[in-house]
Scaffold this motif. Structure first.
Motif, PDB file in Angstrom:
ATOM      1  N   ARG A  92      33.511  42.488  35.676  1.00 10.12           N
ATOM      2  CA  ARG A  92      34.160  41.317  36.273  1.00 10.12           C
ATOM      3  C   ARG A  92      35.333  40.830  35.423  1.00 10.12           C
ATOM      4  N   LEU A  93      35.200  40.997  34.113  1.00  8.26           N
ATOM      5  CA  LEU A  93      36.228  40.480  33.211  1.00  8.26           C
ATOM      6  C   LEU A  93      37.267  41.527  32.811  1.00  8.26           C
ATOM      7  N   ARG A  94      37.028  42.784  33.137  1.00 11.37           N
ATOM      8  CA  ARG A  94      37.997  43.826  32.779  1.00 11.37           C
ATOM      9  C   ARG A  94      39.385  43.547  33.343  1.00 11.37           C
ATOM     10  N   PRO A  95      39.511  43.145  34.628  1.00 13.22           N
ATOM     11  CA  PRO A  95      40.853  42.831  35.148  1.00 13.22           C
ATOM     12  C   PRO A  95      41.526  41.687  34.397  1.00 13.22           C
ATOM     13  N   VAL A  96      40.736  40.744  33.901  1.00 12.80           N
ATOM     14  CA  VAL A  96      41.300  39.640  33.118  1.00 12.80           C
ATOM     15  C   VAL A  96      41.884  40.173  31.814  1.00 12.80           C
ATOM     16  N   LEU A  97      41.134  41.033  31.126  1.00 19.24           N
ATOM     17  CA  LEU A  97      41.638  41.619  29.884  1.00 19.24           C
ATOM     18  C   LEU A  97      42.944  42.377  30.129  1.00 19.24           C
ATOM     19  N   GLN A  98      42.981  43.131  31.211  1.00 22.28           N
ATOM     20  CA  GLN A  98      44.168  43.926  31.508  1.00 22.28           C
ATOM     21  C   GLN A  98      45.364  43.045  31.839  1.00 22.28           C
ATOM     22  N   THR A 204      31.600  31.985  28.956  1.00 25.30           N
ATOM     23  CA  THR A 204      30.269  31.397  29.117  1.00 25.30           C
ATOM     24  C   THR A 204      29.816  30.941  27.735  1.00 25.30           C
ATOM     25  N   LEU A 205      28.597  30.439  27.638  1.00 25.73           N
ATOM     26  CA  LEU A 205      28.082  30.050  26.327  1.00 25.73           C
ATOM     27  C   LEU A 205      27.952  31.241  25.394  1.00 25.73           C
ATOM     28  N   ARG A 206      27.918  32.447  25.948  1.00 22.76           N
ATOM     29  CA  ARG A 206      27.669  33.627  25.120  1.00 22.76           C
ATOM     30  C   ARG A 206      28.796  34.648  25.146  1.00 22.76           C
ATOM     31  N   SER A 207      29.916  34.311  25.778  1.00 21.09           N
ATOM     32  CA  SER A 207      31.015  35.272  25.839  1.00 21.09           C
ATOM     33  C   SER A 207      32.357  34.567  25.754  1.00 21.09           C
ATOM     34  N   ARG A 238      36.726  34.005  38.923  1.00 20.51           N
ATOM     35  CA  ARG A 238      35.472  33.278  38.738  1.00 20.51           C
ATOM     36  C   ARG A 238      34.651  33.314  40.029  1.00 20.51           C
ATOM     37  N   PRO A 239      33.367  33.644  39.940  1.00 18.69           N
ATOM     38  CA  PRO A 239      32.530  33.693  41.144  1.00 18.69           C
ATOM     39  C   PRO A 239      32.472  32.328  41.849  1.00 18.69           C
ATOM     40  N   TRP A 244      28.564  32.990  36.128  1.00 14.03           N
ATOM     41  CA  TRP A 244      29.126  34.294  35.801  1.00 14.03           C
ATOM     42  C   TRP A 244      28.055  35.362  35.789  1.00 14.03           C
ATOM     43  N   LEU A 245      26.858  34.988  35.331  1.00 13.77           N
ATOM     44  CA  LEU A 245      25.771  35.969  35.198  1.00 13.77           C
ATOM     45  C   LEU A 245      24.644  35.633  36.140  1.00 13.77           C
TER      46      LEU A 245
END
Length: 245
Positions: A92-98, A204-207, A238-239, A244-245
């Motif tokens: 889900r976050l790969r496009p954001v990184l790119q 998120t709280l963990r990412s 964002r969903p 997110w999870l």
């Protein structure tokens, strides 16, 4: 005492402590001392001592004396996301990184909380000759760098755990973490690694996602703009009406 077919020796106090944790975990509103002691077959004094130890270690908490015990987030931080959840988040976050790496021209990476560290699980590297070569699998202390500061600023329970684990390191970086909480993103202006600056935003709280590169290309004003770009790209994927999870 002996336990199980493999004749493994189980320490009774450890067994009792985990029994209490498991009983608290299945109670959404928490559980009181009397309920836990009776359910575990323990006298109140023994149960209270075990619970007090778990509370001192940060695994359970009470809102006030005599209130129900509840789990804290420390239990969840003992392990990484399960493989399927981590894979779903990375996809889900790969496009954001790119998108962010293309827009900024710098290396962009995703980190997850792993104990007192963050673990890089995905990265898109800059194609410029001089760039930060962060790689999946790299691990750094949460309290040291911008990505960790973004996470600590977002999760008070995690921050309290890290502060208790290494108060000296916390004091060195406390101002940066407080500033990250105010801004909504963390900045590292050439302070941890000579010639390298960074901006990080918690997902998120963990990412969290971070962008880092040579300080010569990343003055403060540009880092802030990149932080805003990360937020824009996160909003785009964002969903809807779900976590997110």
């Amino acid at each position: 005492m002996e336990h199980g077919e493999k004749n493994v020796r189980v320490v009774q106090s450890v067994q009792r402590a985990f029994d209490l944790l498991e009983r608290i975990a299945v109670q959404p509103e928490g559980a009181k001392l009397s309920e836990l002691a009776d359910g575990a077959g323990l006298n109140r004094s023994t149960a209270h001592n075990l619970l007090a130890s778990l509370e001192a270690l940060g695994y359970i908490a009470q809102d006030r004396k005599g209130a129900a015990y509840r789990l804290t987030g420390k239990v969840n931080r003992l392990q990484r996301l399960d493989a399927e959840a981590e894979r779903a988040l990375r996809l889900r976050l790969r496009p954001v990184l790119q998108a962010v790496s293309q827009a900024s021209g710098e290396s962009t990476f995703l980190g997850l909380v792993s104990g007192m560290d963050y673990l890089c699980v995905d990265a898109v590297l800059s194609n410029k000759p001089l760039h930060l070569a962060v790689r999946p699998g790299e691990r750094k202390p949460l309290v040291v760098e911008a990505l960790g500061h973004a996470l600590l600023a977002t999760d008070p329970e995690l921050a309290e755990t890290v502060r208790g684990d290494d108060p000296d390191a916390w004091n060195l970086h406390a101002r940066e973490i407080v500033e990250a909480a105010k801004l909504g993103f963390a900045l590292d202006l050439d302070s941890q690694n000579a010639g390298i600056s960074c901006v990080a935003v918690a997902v998120t709280l963990r990412s969290a996602i971070a962008v880092a590169g040579p300080t010569s290309r990343l003055p403060k004003a540009r880092l802030i703009k990149i932080g805003e770009k990360i937020r824009q790209e996160l909003d785009a994927v964002r969903p809807a009406n779900q976590e997110w999870l």
